[in-house]
Design a protein around this motif. Structure first.
Motif, short mmCIF file in Angstrom:
data_model
loop_
_atom_site.label_atom_id
_atom_site.label_comp_id
_atom_site.label_asym_id
_atom_site.label_seq_id
_atom_site.Cartn_x
_atom_site.Cartn_y
_atom_site.Cartn_z
N ARG B 122 37.77 43.59 35.08
CA ARG B 122 36.33 43.82 35.03
C ARG B 122 35.78 43.48 33.63
O ARG B 122 34.80 42.77 33.47
CB ARG B 122 36.09 45.29 35.39
CG ARG B 122 34.72 45.83 35.37
CD ARG B 122 33.96 45.44 36.59
NE ARG B 122 33.18 44.25 36.28
CZ ARG B 122 32.78 43.36 37.15
NH1 ARG B 122 33.08 43.49 38.41
NH2 ARG B 122 32.07 42.34 36.79
N GLU B 123 36.48 43.98 32.63
CA GLU B 123 36.03 43.80 31.25
C GLU B 123 36.05 42.32 30.86
O GLU B 123 35.10 41.80 30.28
CB GLU B 123 37.00 44.59 30.36
CG GLU B 123 36.47 44.88 28.98
CD GLU B 123 37.53 45.61 28.16
OE1 GLU B 123 37.63 45.32 26.96
OE2 GLU B 123 38.26 46.44 28.75
N ARG B 124 37.13 41.65 31.23
CA ARG B 124 37.29 40.24 30.92
C ARG B 124 36.19 39.42 31.61
O ARG B 124 35.58 38.54 31.01
CB ARG B 124 38.67 39.80 31.39
CG ARG B 124 39.27 38.57 30.75
CD ARG B 124 39.75 38.75 29.34
NE ARG B 124 41.06 39.35 29.21
CZ ARG B 124 42.21 38.72 29.39
NH1 ARG B 124 42.22 37.46 29.73
NH2 ARG B 124 43.34 39.34 29.21
N ILE B 125 35.94 39.72 32.88
CA ILE B 125 34.92 38.98 33.63
C ILE B 125 33.56 39.16 32.96
O ILE B 125 32.83 38.20 32.70
CB ILE B 125 34.88 39.43 35.10
CG1 ILE B 125 36.13 38.97 35.84
CG2 ILE B 125 33.64 38.89 35.81
CD1 ILE B 125 36.30 39.56 37.22
N ASP B 126 33.22 40.42 32.65
CA ASP B 126 31.92 40.69 32.02
C ASP B 126 31.78 39.94 30.70
O ASP B 126 30.74 39.36 30.40
CB ASP B 126 31.75 42.20 31.77
CG ASP B 126 31.54 42.95 33.08
OD1 ASP B 126 31.21 42.29 34.08
OD2 ASP B 126 31.73 44.18 33.10
N HIS B 127 32.85 39.95 29.93
CA HIS B 127 32.84 39.28 28.64
C HIS B 127 32.50 37.80 28.78
O HIS B 127 31.65 37.27 28.06
CB HIS B 127 34.20 39.47 27.98
CG HIS B 127 34.32 38.80 26.64
ND1 HIS B 127 33.72 39.30 25.50
CD2 HIS B 127 34.96 37.67 26.26
CE1 HIS B 127 33.99 38.50 24.48
NE2 HIS B 127 34.73 37.50 24.90
#
Lengths: 260, 261
Positions: B122-127
């Protein structure tokens, strides 16, 4: 100019209704003018339909036909999709099996009736087997074709992200081929509905196909024959419309954009 | 991989090395040479542009570096190891139609992240959604995105798996010129932030001079390295400055386009 080309809402219903009415009256007056005793008029078909509904056998016949289609088509999909994917993925396997499959494919499922009866006896299994045969080949061919037309860019991207062969099949090749697979499934469903009626006229004693042949054999009730035929058409249409809805699911819609 | 610490090897910063690389394809029973004697060292974090006449084998070279093809001669070495196939540590970005049309923007960016936990993914995608400025399009399918947005998405999908080398095969070649200009700026911004090694194939001289630390000029088929130009202008580059134009003319001349255009 564009307003002329785009039919109004009422026109969308008006012209088809008019065509249907014209055909019905053509039918009606043909029966009257020829004074035929055999062929039923639209009105007697409508009465026949009401009679079928009253006697409650109709629903179990519909249910039987649909169940046979579900079983035969379902089995065909469960076996045809993986086999088709494999043949598309391994061209050498395709080269080995393709000649045999191409010979089996054009054989009408009806030609299999004697063998189906030898294998399964007269009964449900034989009918399901015939439906399966009708549905299996189009599904398999659509899957094989779908896989072989997946752009190599997608496979390379899959490899680049470190996917194993099984993962590439599941996460890249299958979704990329899915629109084509759905086209094959839809065609196979249509064929299943054609085959089940034919199979029921020969191999079993229930279902819409049996209703047609039984209405004829027991008292030459051609009003019931035509009523059952119309029902077969309507249910086939409903199946197709229902299946087409799948094409609107977003993860496959990209494959159908050119059609809409 | 160099595991010794404390030793400053002379090749410490070397990322990729092409050693006498040659490539020939079989065609009608005859061997056709596409690339000959390619020698090139690329340092870690460097931005290299490959230019050359169309059909000269730029994409073949990129596919060799990506591990999609095996050279018929010589070897491609990354981190002191001969490469033996594609690897998520080096991602190839295609000119067009490289994103998966059955996945949303999020699904595409998360494609290579199956091994991460849900939260990390999730974090990677948002970034990376933010980095390529696709906020608000997370749930959009590629068919509803413009060509430029699809290319951003492809770059984001590549960056999301943290590769140390990015191969870009004419990534902006199918876009209109103003979109191309904007995306060049964005690629530079991302490169300056993340400092990955980038090998960028283009036939656009301006693109090369604007982006690259060094421009590698290939000759016509069978391609050899004709020249390597160092572009020592700091970023952001003023594309109307005298030095920029000088480099540009120099490059044009070397490709031979200056006389044929």
């Amino acid at each position: 100019m564009k307003a002329f080309n785009q039919p109004g809402r009422w026109e969308k219903f008006f012209w088809p209704l008019l065509a249907a009415t014209l055909l019905l009256s053509l039918w009606h007056y043909s029966v009257l003018w020829t004074a035929t005793q055999v062929f039923p008029s639209p009105l007697s078909v409508e009465k026949g339909l009401a009679e079928l509904l009253r006697e409650h056998v109709l629903w179990s016949d519909i249910a039987d036909s649909l169940r046979r289609v579900a079983l035969g088509f379902g089995t065909a999909a469960a076996l045809g999709i993986p086999l088709g994917l494999m043949l598309g993925w391994y061209p050498s396997a395709n080269q080995v099996l393709n000649p045999v499959l191409q010979i089996l494919r054009p054989i009408s499922p009806i030609a299999w009736v004697p063998i189906a009866i030898v294998l399964f006896g007269v009964g449900d299994h034989a009918a399901v087997f015939l439906v399966f045969l009708g549905a299996f080949f189009p599904i398999m061919v659509a899957c094989t074709g779908g896989v072989s037309t997946v752009p190599s860019i997608f496979r390379r991207a899959g490899r680049n992200f470190g996917l194993s062969t099984a993962q590439i099949l599941a996460r890249v090749v299958f979704p990329a081929a899915l629109p084509q697979i759905l086209v094959g499934l839809r065609m196979a469903l249509g064929i299943s509905w054609l085959v089940v009626v034919a199979a029921e006229m020969i191999a079993v004693d229930s279902g819409l196909g049996y209703l047609v042949i039984d209405s004829r054999n027991s008292g030459k009730r051609y009003d019931l024959v035509v009523a059952a035929m119309l029902l077969i058409g309507l249910i086939g249409l409903a199946l197709d419309i229902g299946f087409r809805r799948l094409e609107r699911i977003k993860s496959v819609r990209w494959g159908f954009d050119h059609e809409s | 991989m160099a595991t010794e610490t404390g030793m400053s090897l002379p090749v410490r910063d070397l990322k990729l090395r092409m050693e006498r690389v040659g490539m020939a394809f079989e065609r009608d029973g005859k061997s056709v040479s596409v690339l000959e004697d390619i020698n090139l060292d690329v340092s870690d974090g460097e931005f290299i542009c490959l230019v050359g006449p169309s059909g000269c084998g730029k994409s073949t070279l990129l596919n060799l570096m990506g591990g999609f093809l095996v050279p018929t001669q010589g070897s491609v070495i990354i981190d002191n190891q001969i490469i033996r196939g594609p690897d998520p540590r080096r991602i190839l970005v295609f000119q067009e139609r490289g994103v998966f049309p059955w996945l949303t923007v999020e699904g595409n960016i998360g494609f290579g992240l199956a091994k991460l936990s849900r939260a990390e993914r999730r974090e990677r995608i948002d970034h990376y959604v933010q980095m390529v400025r696709l906020q608000g399009f997370e749930h959009t399918f590629p068919s509803d995105l413009s060509g430029g947005m699809q290319q951003r998405l492809q770059v984001a999908r590549a960056l999301a798996v943290n590769p140390d080398v990015l191969y870009l095969d004419e990534p902006f070649g199918a876009l209109d010129s103003s979109t191309r200009l904007i995306l060049r700026g964005e690629l530079l911004r991302i490169w300056q932030r993340e400092r990955r090694t980038i090998i960028f194939v283009t036939h656009d001289v301006d693109e090369a001079v604007q982006l690259a630390d060094r421009v590698v000029v290939l000759s016509a088929r069978p391609a050899k390295i004709q020249n390597v130009l160092t572009i020592d202008i700091p970023h952001p580059r003023n594309i109307s400055s005298a030095r920029y134009l000088e480099h540009r003319d120099d490059l044009l001349k070397r490709i031979g386009l200056a006389y044929t255009a």
